[in-house]
Design a protein around this motif. Structure first.
Motif, PDB file in Angstrom:
ATOM      1  N   GLN B  16     135.324   4.186  28.491  1.00  0.00           N
ATOM      2  CA  GLN B  16     134.855   4.312  29.839  1.00  0.00           C
ATOM      3  C   GLN B  16     133.689   5.362  29.824  1.00  0.00           C
ATOM      4  N   ARG B  17     132.856   5.359  31.143  1.00  0.00           N
ATOM      5  CA  ARG B  17     131.942   6.339  31.286  1.00  0.00           C
ATOM      6  C   ARG B  17     132.138   7.369  32.411  1.00  0.00           C
ATOM      7  N   VAL B  18     131.899   8.535  32.130  1.00  0.00           N
ATOM      8  CA  VAL B  18     132.301   9.597  33.232  1.00  0.00           C
ATOM      9  C   VAL B  18     131.164  10.345  33.209  1.00  0.00           C
ATOM     10  N   THR B  19     130.897  10.961  34.615  1.00  0.00           N
ATOM     11  CA  THR B  19     129.866  11.803  34.890  1.00  0.00           C
ATOM     12  C   THR B  19     130.536  13.186  35.472  1.00  0.00           C
ATOM     13  N   ARG B  63     126.076   9.543  22.917  1.00  0.00           N
ATOM     14  CA  ARG B  63     127.002   9.359  23.999  1.00  0.00           C
ATOM     15  C   ARG B  63     126.995  10.219  25.294  1.00  0.00           C
ATOM     16  N   SER B  65     124.463  12.702  27.518  1.00  0.00           N
ATOM     17  CA  SER B  65     123.441  12.664  28.105  1.00  0.00           C
ATOM     18  C   SER B  65     123.306  13.471  29.440  1.00  0.00           C
ATOM     19  N   ALA B  76     126.461  12.747  31.466  1.00  0.00           N
ATOM     20  CA  ALA B  76     127.182  11.721  31.413  1.00  0.00           C
ATOM     21  C   ALA B  76     127.607  11.590  29.913  1.00  0.00           C
ATOM     22  N   ILE B  77     129.030  10.886  29.780  1.00  0.00           N
ATOM     23  CA  ILE B  77     129.739  10.742  28.744  1.00  0.00           C
ATOM     24  C   ILE B  77     130.023   8.965  28.528  1.00  0.00           C
ATOM     25  N   THR B  78     129.506   8.356  27.894  1.00  0.00           N
ATOM     26  CA  THR B  78     129.721   7.031  27.818  1.00  0.00           C
ATOM     27  C   THR B  78     130.652   6.776  26.375  1.00  0.00           C
ATOM     28  N   GLY B  79     131.462   5.539  26.433  1.00  0.00           N
ATOM     29  CA  GLY B  79     132.270   5.441  25.378  1.00  0.00           C
ATOM     30  C   GLY B  79     133.272   6.455  25.197  1.00  0.00           C
ATOM     31  N   LEU B  80     133.695   6.911  26.177  1.00  0.00           N
ATOM     32  CA  LEU B  80     134.702   7.954  26.300  1.00  0.00           C
ATOM     33  C   LEU B  80     135.829   7.676  24.905  1.00  0.00           C
ATOM     34  N   ASP B  84     136.883  13.679  23.185  1.00  0.00           N
ATOM     35  CA  ASP B  84     135.923  14.398  24.038  1.00  0.00           C
ATOM     36  C   ASP B  84     136.658  15.120  25.284  1.00  0.00           C
TER      37      ASP B  84
END
Lengths: 117, 111
Positions: B16-19, B63, B65, B76-80, B84
């Motif tokens: 998932q993506r988290v911010t 991943r 940004s 933002a972190i994508t492809g958790l 991480d």
């Protein structure tokens, strides 16, 4: 890279002096900051020394109780804190930046200072 | 009380993506000072993750940004990934305080 002095155990009211020594030109032309982190807490900026060591800026919180000095001949920066309290127990880090407002790209390994009676 | 405000914790499932938000004011983020982000694992030294608001140091996956809008910034972190899971801190400069300021930190949990 950057090597800090070892852990310290101090009694309340005492002083502590932590060193931060860089290898080669790691610190040349860089500002060196001190940041501390109490157990389970976040990062807290304490102050910085300019590249020549002739200008020191302190966080208002630590002004008067912390002294930063820089010896350019040995690439070493020192952080001395007086009148220690139990809530000064923390890991103390030094870190470098290219400017006062810039990011910290190289950090020391941290020095644990424990204040306990 | 930190000058920069971060949520204490965020979580997400793998992939998932988290911010993570970092809210400041007109004397720091809103004054056009850059925002930097650090990743810290328990018992380890903080590691630079994003500098100059949007830039990744060499070796940091894309991943991760960063962005900024007004008086707030975000990581933002994508492809958790499980690796991480760590604490994340934002950092900027405050002209009123004439010093560096940090956010209180955000603990990322990968479910």
């Amino acid at each position: 890279q950057v090597v800090q002095s070892g852990p310290e155990v101090k009694k309340p009211g005492a002083s502590v002096k932590v060193s931060c020594k860089a290898s080669g030109n790691t610190f040349t032309n860089y500002y060196v900051h001190w940041v501390r982190q109490a157990p389970g807490q976040g990062l807290e900026w304490m102050g910085l020394a300019n590249p020549r060591g002739d200008s020191i800026t302190y966080s208002q919180k630590f002004q008067g109780r912390v002294t930063l000095t820089r010896d350019t001949s040995t690439s070493t920066v020192y952080m001395e804190m007086s009148n220690l309290r139990s809530d000064d127990t923390a890991v103390y880090y030094c870190a470098r930046s290219v400017a006062p407002v810039a990011y910290f790209d190289i950090w020391g390994q941290g020095t644990l200072v424990t204040v306990s009676s | 009380q930190s000058v920069l405000t971060q949520p204490p914790s965020v979580s997400g499932a793998p992939g998932q993506r988290v911010t993570i938000s970092c809210t400041g004011s007109s004397s720091n983020i809103g004054a056009y000072y850059n925002v930097h982000w650090y990743q810290q694992f328990p018992g380890k030294v903080p590691k630079l993750l994003i500098y100059g608001t949007t830039n990744r140091p060499s070796g940091i996956p894309d991943r991760f940004s960063g962005s900024k809008s007004g008086t707030s910034a975000s990581l933002a972190i994508t492809g958790l990934q499980a690796e991480d899971e760590a604490d994340y801190y934002c950092q900027s400069y405050d002209s009123s305080l004439s010093g560096v300021v940090f956010g209180g930190g955000t603990k990322l949990t990968v479910l």
